[in-house]
Motif scaffolding. Sequence first.
Motif, mmCIF file in Angstrom:
data_model
loop_
_atom_site.group_PDB
_atom_site.id
_atom_site.type_symbol
_atom_site.label_atom_id
_atom_site.label_comp_id
_atom_site.label_asym_id
_atom_site.label_seq_id
_atom_site.Cartn_x
_atom_site.Cartn_y
_atom_site.Cartn_z
ATOM 1 N N GLU A 189 0.832 -1.201 0.000
ATOM 2 C CA GLU A 189 0.000 0.000 0.000
ATOM 3 C C GLU A 189 0.869 1.255 0.000
ATOM 4 O OE1 GLU A 189 -4.043 1.573 2.153
ATOM 5 O OE2 GLU A 189 -2.657 0.375 3.347
ATOM 6 N N SER A 190 1.937 1.245 0.794
ATOM 7 C CA SER A 190 2.847 2.393 0.833
ATOM 8 C C SER A 190 3.574 2.584 -0.489
ATOM 9 C CB SER A 190 3.870 2.212 1.958
ATOM 10 O OG SER A 190 3.231 2.217 3.221
ATOM 11 N N SER A 191 3.633 1.527 -1.302
ATOM 12 C CA SER A 191 4.303 1.595 -2.603
ATOM 13 C C SER A 191 3.350 2.006 -3.718
ATOM 14 C CB SER A 191 4.932 0.243 -2.937
ATOM 15 O OG SER A 191 5.909 -0.110 -1.965
ATOM 16 N N GLY A 192 2.075 2.245 -3.387
ATOM 17 C CA GLY A 192 1.155 2.823 -4.357
ATOM 18 C C GLY A 192 0.299 1.858 -5.142
ATOM 19 N N VAL A 193 0.233 0.582 -4.711
ATOM 20 C CA VAL A 193 -0.650 -0.362 -5.390
ATOM 21 C C VAL A 193 -1.796 -0.743 -4.465
ATOM 22 C CG1 VAL A 193 1.199 -1.271 -6.836
ATOM 23 C CG2 VAL A 193 0.697 -2.373 -4.646
ATOM 24 N N GLN A 194 -2.761 -1.466 -5.036
ATOM 25 C CA GLN A 194 -3.912 -1.937 -4.257
ATOM 26 C C GLN A 194 -3.628 -3.358 -3.769
ATOM 27 O OE1 GLN A 194 -6.969 -0.487 -3.322
ATOM 28 N NE2 GLN A 194 -7.051 -2.377 -2.121
ATOM 29 N N PRO A 195 -3.344 -3.534 -2.472
ATOM 30 C CA PRO A 195 -3.101 -4.887 -1.985
ATOM 31 C C PRO A 195 -4.384 -5.524 -1.458
ATOM 32 C CG PRO A 195 -2.510 -3.314 -0.278
ATOM 33 C CD PRO A 195 -3.095 -2.517 -1.424
ATOM 34 N N ILE A 196 -4.510 -6.829 -1.657
ATOM 35 C CA ILE A 196 -5.644 -7.547 -1.075
ATOM 36 C C ILE A 196 -5.147 -8.859 -0.460
ATOM 37 C CG2 ILE A 196 -7.323 -6.557 -2.681
ATOM 38 C CD1 ILE A 196 -7.416 -9.335 -4.061
ATOM 39 N N PRO A 197 -5.700 -9.240 0.684
ATOM 40 C CA PRO A 197 -5.374 -10.561 1.231
ATOM 41 C C PRO A 197 -6.052 -11.645 0.392
ATOM 42 C CG PRO A 197 -6.998 -9.456 2.611
ATOM 43 C CD PRO A 197 -6.610 -8.481 1.548
ATOM 44 N N VAL A 198 -5.344 -12.738 0.159
ATOM 45 C CA VAL A 198 -5.866 -13.833 -0.660
ATOM 46 C C VAL A 198 -6.016 -15.078 0.214
ATOM 47 C CG1 VAL A 198 -5.395 -15.386 -2.586
ATOM 48 C CG2 VAL A 198 -4.897 -12.937 -2.805
ATOM 49 N N ARG A 199 -7.276 -15.479 0.408
ATOM 50 C CA ARG A 199 -7.585 -16.700 1.157
ATOM 51 C C ARG A 199 -8.465 -17.651 0.367
ATOM 52 N NH1 ARG A 199 -8.549 -12.531 4.825
ATOM 53 N NH2 ARG A 199 -6.973 -12.350 6.484
ATOM 54 N N ARG A 200 -9.021 -17.175 -0.747
ATOM 55 C CA ARG A 200 -9.949 -17.989 -1.532
ATOM 56 C C ARG A 200 -9.576 -17.923 -3.017
ATOM 57 N NH1 ARG A 200 -13.203 -15.498 2.357
ATOM 58 N NH2 ARG A 200 -13.576 -13.702 1.022
ATOM 59 N N PRO A 201 -9.917 -18.959 -3.775
ATOM 60 C CA PRO A 201 -9.617 -18.934 -5.209
ATOM 61 C C PRO A 201 -10.183 -17.727 -5.933
ATOM 62 C CG PRO A 201 -10.193 -21.157 -4.539
ATOM 63 C CD PRO A 201 -10.451 -20.267 -3.329
#
Length: 203
Positions: A22-34
């Motif tokens: 996030e600090s690097s300017g992208v959209q991060p999301i946690p991945v727990r499901r396909p």
Amino acid sequence: MTLTIGVLALQGDVREHLGALESSGVQPIPVRRPAELEVVDGIVIPGGESTAMSRLLGVFDLYDPLVSRLRAGLPAYGSCAGMILLASKILDTRADARHLDALDITVRRNAFGRQTESFETNLQFAGITDDDGAEPMHAVFIRAPWVEETGPGVEVLATVESGPATGRVVAVRQENVLATSFHPEVTGDLRVHQFFIDMVATA
């Protein structure tokens, strides 16, 4: 368009990688499901406990979808346990541990020793610290692996420069896959994450 980069969120340094991305300017999301894996432009596999993560990949029905996307060219970055999971061969692991076979490397699990033998050092990292005036990379190793062998398509990006592990390979890249033995997510230095983001952007 903003890149969406997932962090495998089964165990380990998930929050730290999400924050660095996030600090690097992208959209991060946690991945727990396909379904979450399907929408990402790249995936980070964090440090943690590699055998637990390999088991949880099966529990959450993520192992086969992740292998499939990696084989299709999904950019991936693994730190510490993530390097172990991405490797094609693992030494000193459990017989039932699975790996993703995305890097043509042999890694030795817990190669630097136990938790009490964790250490920090400065490294030169190809593509990051070789610019004029660039600071060395401060690397934190926690029960870290090292790379014992690399295949012909693997580029060595960093080695340990001093101490009992001098010369050991601790960062590699093969096409769209990056891995480090150390944990840049805990130092506040965003350069490895930016390096990976640039890989994702040009993939």
